[in-house]
Design a protein around this motif. Structure first.
Motif, PDB file in Angstrom:
ATOM      1  N   GLY A  57       1.012  -0.993  -0.048  1.00 28.51           N
ATOM      2  CA  GLY A  57      -0.010   0.010   0.044  1.00 28.51           C
ATOM      3  C   GLY A  57       0.966   1.197   0.127  1.00 28.51           C
ATOM      4  O   GLY A  57       0.755   2.316  -0.681  1.00 28.51           O
ATOM      5  N   GLN A  58       1.785   1.346   0.891  1.00 23.24           N
ATOM      6  CA  GLN A  58       2.778   2.414   1.040  1.00 23.24           C
ATOM      7  C   GLN A  58       3.752   2.585  -0.375  1.00 23.24           C
ATOM      8  O   GLN A  58       3.875   3.808  -1.095  1.00 23.24           O
ATOM      9  CB  GLN A  58       4.018   2.337   2.122  1.00 23.24           C
ATOM     10  N   LEU A  59       3.867   1.445  -0.917  1.00 22.01           N
ATOM     11  CA  LEU A  59       4.578   1.638  -2.166  1.00 22.01           C
ATOM     12  C   LEU A  59       3.643   2.015  -3.121  1.00 22.01           C
ATOM     13  O   LEU A  59       4.192   3.075  -3.964  1.00 22.01           O
ATOM     14  CB  LEU A  59       4.977   0.142  -2.757  1.00 22.01           C
TER      15      LEU A  59
ATOM     16  N   VAL B  66       2.112   6.814  -6.447  1.00 25.53           N
ATOM     17  CA  VAL B  66       1.268   7.840  -6.893  1.00 25.53           C
ATOM     18  C   VAL B  66       1.790   9.196  -6.665  1.00 25.53           C
ATOM     19  O   VAL B  66       1.765  10.143  -7.626  1.00 25.53           O
ATOM     20  CB  VAL B  66      -0.123   7.820  -6.247  1.00 25.53           C
ATOM     21  N   LEU B  67       2.303   9.614  -5.317  1.00 30.13           N
ATOM     22  CA  LEU B  67       2.710  11.083  -5.065  1.00 30.13           C
ATOM     23  C   LEU B  67       4.097  11.413  -5.892  1.00 30.13           C
ATOM     24  O   LEU B  67       4.263  12.599  -6.084  1.00 30.13           O
ATOM     25  CB  LEU B  67       2.895  11.024  -3.439  1.00 30.13           C
TER      26      LEU B  67
ATOM     27  N   GLU C 264       5.708   3.266 -13.637  1.00 32.09           N
ATOM     28  CA  GLU C 264       6.037   1.800 -13.584  1.00 32.09           C
ATOM     29  C   GLU C 264       5.385   0.997 -12.482  1.00 32.09           C
ATOM     30  O   GLU C 264       5.018   0.021 -12.612  1.00 32.09           O
ATOM     31  CB  GLU C 264       7.526   1.537 -13.947  1.00 32.09           C
ATOM     32  N   VAL C 265       5.834   1.646 -11.324  1.00 30.15           N
ATOM     33  CA  VAL C 265       5.255   1.206  -9.937  1.00 30.15           C
ATOM     34  C   VAL C 265       3.940   0.824  -9.973  1.00 30.15           C
ATOM     35  O   VAL C 265       3.379   0.078  -9.591  1.00 30.15           O
ATOM     36  CB  VAL C 265       6.026   1.693  -8.997  1.00 30.15           C
ATOM     37  N   ILE C 266       3.369   2.115 -10.040  1.00 33.04           N
ATOM     38  CA  ILE C 266       1.729   2.107  -9.961  1.00 33.04           C
ATOM     39  C   ILE C 266       1.241   0.986 -10.713  1.00 33.04           C
ATOM     40  O   ILE C 266       0.428   0.136 -10.178  1.00 33.04           O
ATOM     41  CB  ILE C 266       0.992   3.267 -10.407  1.00 33.04           C
TER      42      ILE C 266
ATOM     43  N   ILE D  40      -7.487   6.563  -4.811  1.00 35.04           N
ATOM     44  CA  ILE D  40      -6.257   7.491  -4.899  1.00 35.04           C
ATOM     45  C   ILE D  40      -5.894   7.799  -6.223  1.00 35.04           C
ATOM     46  O   ILE D  40      -5.573   8.768  -6.629  1.00 35.04           O
ATOM     47  CB  ILE D  40      -5.265   6.820  -3.997  1.00 35.04           C
ATOM     48  N   SER D  41      -5.786   6.569  -6.969  1.00 33.99           N
ATOM     49  CA  SER D  41      -5.143   6.934  -8.408  1.00 33.99           C
ATOM     50  C   SER D  41      -5.970   7.683  -9.117  1.00 33.99           C
ATOM     51  O   SER D  41      -5.571   8.459  -9.883  1.00 33.99           O
ATOM     52  CB  SER D  41      -5.078   5.461  -9.022  1.00 33.99           C
TER      53      SER D  41
END
Lengths: 314, 295, 517
Positions: free
Chosen positions: A267-269, A274-275, A280-282, B144-145
């Motif tokens: 979740g943190q990842l 996103v922030l 690629e990670v999202i 969130i996205s």
């Protein structure tokens, strides 16, 4: 049966396509620029553009999509621009804390839920039942982050019993790992226990009205023996189903708990990604979570079909 | 359409005594009116917020920051010296209206998708695969996205939550519509040449409302919590406008110095969500005859 | 009673007695300092990014040829001596003998040349200061020369800049990476990288072969000793977690304590608090190029309305955590600091502003403020300023984004009228990014007279003459009101009392710091 298995298995393909498209579009339509985040506030436009070019971000969207999809087919989820490691590796690194948190929370939930669910069913209509209902109600109604903050405030700051947040891998120090996990797992577990306890209570109540239970009681078997041996065994299937369900809900719930307790989980990842626009990670992490979700559902569906032939006809 | 046989069949489709039985059961189950009462109270607060709030919720007065609750500021002041009572009262507007909009919009979309997919087998496959795809996303992460993509505004938070909850409703409606669809009256009406839209929305839909209403109550409750959680993660409604989630998450930093800033909005969320859950549980018992024997 | 309390209970007397004995502290069992930083580390490449956290950790690993002492004057670090030729075109630097990299190899002039070549291509500071440099050459193992076509006062200062520092790394590493980020992190500092768990922590260990300077510590210069064997930096972006972690003993030291928590923390026995000044200035930028504020009269009217004290009080929570000051450079940088423009700030005159606004022809055009919650103090300032501008009749809209989105929006000059940022310490006036129009900083401020003076300043090697020029720059700049300097905000940090000898200069650094558990 084979036909059903094949049909159900292939039905997964369009789901993945939807997920792939949605996650790709979500990330690439987002304003914000990973190159800018990496270079910092005072870097010039020119420097940012140069880095974007090297990252392949200046190509048209459709080209980027096909590039991404074809990489995916070869099992390549790309590299995190921020962490500079393959997304798969980042995901696996962050999976351990989430799995640990989820399983421990589930354990807490079960330990709380089943005895209290049974007790409430036994004392139905009396004060333990009412107290139970009230607690369950609070459990399903309290925002998890607020509960987490209150728990930190009291147990970590005021009493100083446990760490306020952070994470130690189990491989490094199992005892420290547990110490760090107690508060977050209890917070998440308490909320989940409400769901399971409620199911336990109603499953027990339903089973207890069945004839064989009455017969057992009439034969003079002790009350608790009837409950624990006969009734609980038969109530187990709906209870297990609700535990399975809560496991999938928890992956979502753990995002908040991870944020409150600063646990480096999946979740943190994703929230961090996103922030800072780590595309690629999202995409990769959401895809992989979804794959896990969908596969769990697939297995559950196939198991049901194996048990209950009627499902196959639908 | 005015064929008497059709009307008779349509009447058959509706259990006659449902209305009166409903009222009777509601009276027997005190949780529905208690929960409902609390929700209505908060709804009225939201509606009349500008008249109820003692102060302007946006009025900054830095000199009087972080005052504890007391005369003048019954819930204290926040880190800008704004009156928390007024902010909580105004906050009910955003929190409640986000939830209401989510309930209405996702109900509309979910019902249409659910019934269409129950009625047309071909569509079913497509719609349900989309639904499966969307439901496969963990809800908070999807929301969130979406908010990060569209930007932080109340409308976008509503949109994000609708994307999350519409598939859920579509599924619930489809499940009960599938059962209805197999009933003889539907077949009879089709044979009589009734328009499919009429069958879907005037005959099948009314019989699917019980599980829908229960589900919507829970979605209402869940939307309030998710809106607050999004604010906590920094992807909620614009932080300058008071919503319970925003007031609470701004207060997290001063939790030790000014407990009142997190406690009051937190309690509001807790109370409303509890009331909604109470109502939902009660309604489920009332509307689902199967449950009554258990209680 | 937790472990930490027990240790306090039994160990407090002993700790006091041993406070000054660093040799003993080194051999203590729990010889690890645990630090909670507020920001995730994006990169450990000192040439690559301007990120503050890269500097905070990087300064332990990497060193520059020159650095700054406590008076903000140049001091030696890797360089033993340096000199500039009469005409100012040739700069020679000689390295200290016996220096080693973390991998054991000796530090040579070739390494320095390769590092500087890479740095000047990546670093904003390096690009401008080395614009006229034609060659960087190694003369022998220990000396190098930098040849330029024009004299520059900025050159040596750039070599010492801690931000996007001209860090010296092995030539092989610098060449292999080129314009890409480096992947092996070998420096010369008192600590070397032990592990980096992305998004979680970095651990550094003492570099046994470090050769310290003889001179006493001063600012970033002088003797640096790794008194603690290991430092662990945890990235804890959530402020309440940092604070709770300090209170529960998880962290020895936490950076970026929210000002509102300062009083609570300071009241806890056994916790030491630090106010670091100077640290940063909070700045409000007007969009001078487009929209309402392209009219200087409207900028001046808005400025007249502002009550900086209440803005800074909202940001910094207490009057002793900020100061109102007109300096583009900080008051502590005595050579450069100037009070020019002080009479133009903190005017607190909404009535006058209203009249001025009307006279300037403002007719209710919308004003868009871009802001972000990621920097709490900037966000708070933007809310208070919104209200103060609305009081004089401006039609102000706040748009709140996450920081990356804000940076993106800011590029589009027609999307905003005001945004906020903060600036850290600039070692030299030519390093300021937003005054010189040719640096293209968002906001589009351009004043040919300012630019001309900056050019003359850069070519002036005499420091007093350069300072006089800079004071003129500040006077011109303040009179134009392209920005409003809201105030200097101090850095707040805290530690357990076991941390001894911490000194805030520029930012955090933990050499010469010891632990007495």
């Amino acid at each position: 049966m084979l036909a059903y298995v094949l049909k159900r298995t292939f039905s997964v393909v369009p789901v993945f396509l939807v997920v792939l498209l949605v996650s790709f579009l979500l990330t690439h339509l987002t304003p914000g620029d990973p190159a800018r985040v990496i270079l910092g506030d005072t870097a010039t436009e020119e420097e940012v553009w140069e880095l974007r070019d090297r990252m392949g971000l200046n190509a048209p969207l459709i080209v980027q999509f096909f590039r991404y999809s074809s990489d995916l087919l070869q099992g390549d989820f790309g590299d995190s621009v921020f962490l500079k490691i393959p997304v798969t590796e980042a995901f696996l690194q962050h999976l351990a804390p989430t799995v640990s948190l989820t399983l421990l929370a589930q354990a807490v939930a079960i330990v709380i839920a089943i005895p209290f669910g049974i007790l409430a069913a036994m004392k139905r209509g009396h004060w333990p039942d009412h107290l139970f209902s009230a607690t369950v109600l609070v459990g399903v109604s309290i925002p998890s982050f607020w509960l987490g903050l209150l728990v930190i405030r009291f147990f970590a700051v005021q009493l100083g019993w446990l760490p306020a947040g952070g994470y130690v891998p189990m491989t490094e120090d199992p005892w420290a790992h547990l110490r760090y996990m107690i508060l977050p797992a209890s917070t998440l577990g308490f909320i989940q226990s409400a769901l399971i306890a409620r199911m336990t209570r109603s499953a027990m109540l339903e089973v207890m009205t069945q004839n064989y239970i009455r017969t057992a009681r009439a034969k003079g078997t002790s009350r608790w023996r009837v409950i624990l041996i006969h009734a609980l065994r038969n109530a187990l299937i709906p209870i297990l189903t609700s535990i399975g369900l809560s496991l999938t809900i928890m992956i979502s719930g753990s995002t908040i708990t991870e944020a409150v307790f600063n646990i480096p989980g999946v979740g943190q990842l994703i929230v961090n990604a996103v922030l800072r626009r780590d595309y690629e990670v999202i995409q990769g992490a959401i895809l992989m979570i979804t794959v896990i979700f969908v596969l769990i559902n697939l297995v559950v569906d196939l198991l049901y079909a194996a048990i209950n032939p009627v499902v196959r006809l639908r | 359409m005015s064929d008497p046989t059709q009307q008779a069949l349509a009447a058959l489709a509706r259990p006659r005594s449902k209305g009166s039985r409903f009222l009777r059961l509601v009276r027997r189950n005190p949780f529905v009116p208690i929960g409902g009462g609390v929700v209505v109270l908060f709804a009225l607060t939201a509606l009349f917020a500008p008249w109820l709030a003692p102060k302007n919720p946006q009025m900054i007065d830095v000199v009087n920051r972080l005052l504890p609750p007391g005369p003048g500021h019954w819930m204290g002041t926040d880190e800008y010296g704004r009156d928390i009572l007024s902010r909580v009262i105004h906050g009910s507007r955003i929190s409640m209206s986000v939830a209401v909009l989510v309930v209405i919009l996702s109900a509309l979309m979910g019902v249409v998708l659910g019934i269409l997919s129950a009625y047309y087998r071909k569509l079913d496959n497509i719609i349900m695969r989309m639904v499966d795809g969307l439901m496969a996303f963990p809800e908070i992460l999807l929301a969130i996205s979406i908010v990060a993509t569209l930007g932080p505004s109340k409308g976008n938070v509503v949109a994000a939550l609708c994307v999350v909850y519409t598939p859920l409703i579509a599924r619930v409606v489809r499940a009960s519509a599938l059962v209805e669809r197999e009933r003889t009256y539907v077949e009879a009406m089709e044979v009589m040449g009734a328009h499919p839209l009429r069958v879907m929305f005037l005959n099948i839909l009314p019989n699917c409302t019980a599980p829908l209403i229960v589900q919507l109550t829970f979605i209402f409750a869940q939307s309030i919590i998710v809106e607050a959680s999004l604010s906590f993660l920094g992807a909620g409604t614009p932080p300058q406008y008071p919503s319970w989630g925003n007031i609470l998450s701004e207060g997290v930093i001063v939790m030790q110095e000014a407990w009142w800033q997190t406690a009051f909005p937190g309690l509001c969320i807790l109370v409303v969500v509890m009331a909604l859950n109470l109502m939902g549980d009660g309604l489920r018992d009332v509307l689902d005859p199967h449950n009554i024997s258990r209680r | 009673m937790n472990r930490r309390e027990l240790m306090k209970f039994f160990g407090i007397g002993g700790a006091m007695a041993l406070g000054g004995n660093s040799a003993f502290a080194q051999s203590a069992a729990a010889d690890r300092l645990s630090v909670a930083l507020a920001v995730n580390l994006p990169s450990l490449d000192p040439h690559f990014t301007t990120a503050v956290v890269t500097r905070q950790i990087g300064c332990h690993i990497y060193e520059t040829l020159l650095t700054y002492n406590a008076d903000y004057n140049l001091a030696p670090m890797l360089a033993e001596t340096w000199s500039t030729s009469e005409d100012g075109l040739t700069t020679s630097v000689t390295l200290r003998p016996g220096l080693r990299f973390h991998d054991g190899s000796p530090v040579t002039a070739m390494d320095a040349v390769a590092s500087l070549e890479r740095w000047r291509g990546l670093s904003t500071v390096g690009k401008s200061a080395f614009a006229d440099v034609t060659a960087i050459t190694a003369v022998d193992e220990r000396s190098l020369t930098i040849t330029a076509t024009a004299a520059s006062s900025a050159l040596l200062e750039a070599l010492a800049s801690p931000t996007q520092a001209a860090a010296i790394m092995p030539a092989a590493v610098a060449r292999a990476a080129g314009k890409n980020e480096i992947t092996s992190f070998i420096g010369t500092g008192p600590y070397r990288l032990q592990s980096w768990q992305k998004d979680q922590y970095v651990t550094l260990e003492r570099f046994a072969d470090y050769v310290a300077l003889e001179a006493p510590p001063s600012g970033l210069g002088g003797r640096k000793e790794a008194l603690i064997a290991e430092i662990r930096f945890d990235f804890v972006t959530n402020a309440p977690s940092r604070i709770a972690g300090l209170q529960s003993g998880e962290y020895d030291f936490v950076d970026d304590v929210p000002p509102d928590n300062f009083k609570t923390i300071a009241a806890i026995p056994g916790i030491t608090t630090y106010i670091g000044k100077p640290s940063r200035q909070n700045i409000m930028f007007f969009n001078c190029g487009r929209g309402v504020f392209s009219n200087p009269a409207i900028r001046k009217a808005a400025n007249k309305a502002l009550d900086l004290d209440s803005i800074m009080l909202a940001s910094a929570a207490r009057p002793d955590f900020y100061r109102i000051d007109p300096g583009l450079m900080f008051r502590e940088q005595t050579l450069w600091h100037s009070d020019a423009g002080a009479e133009l700030m903190n005017l607190k005159d909404p009535e006058g502003a209203k009249a001025d606004l009307k006279a300037a022809g403002y007719a209710g055009q919308p004003v868009v403020i871009l802001t972000s919650r990621e920097y709490q103090y900037l966000y708070r300032a933007s809310l208070v300023i919104q209200q103060q501008l609305m009081m004089i009749g401006m039609n102000v809209k706040l748009e709140v984004y996450d920081w990356p989105t804000l940076l993106e929006k800011r590029r589009n000059a027609s999307a905003w009228d005001i945004f906020f940022t903060f600036a850290g310490i600039y070692a030299h006036p030519t390093q300021i990014t937003f005054v010189d129009s040719r640096k293209g900083y968002p906001g589009g401020y351009a004043n040919a007279e300012v630019d001309a003076r900056l050019d003359r300043l850069a070519a002036t090697v005499d420091r007093a003459a350069a300072a006089a020029l800079f004071h003129e720059v500040q006077a011109l700049y303040r009179a134009d009101v392209p920005t409003v300097k809201l105030g200097d905000m101090f850095a707040l940090a805290a530690s357990g009392q076991q941390v001894k000898g911490f000194d805030f200069f520029f930012d955090l650094h933990f050499w010469n710091v010891s632990l007495s558990r």
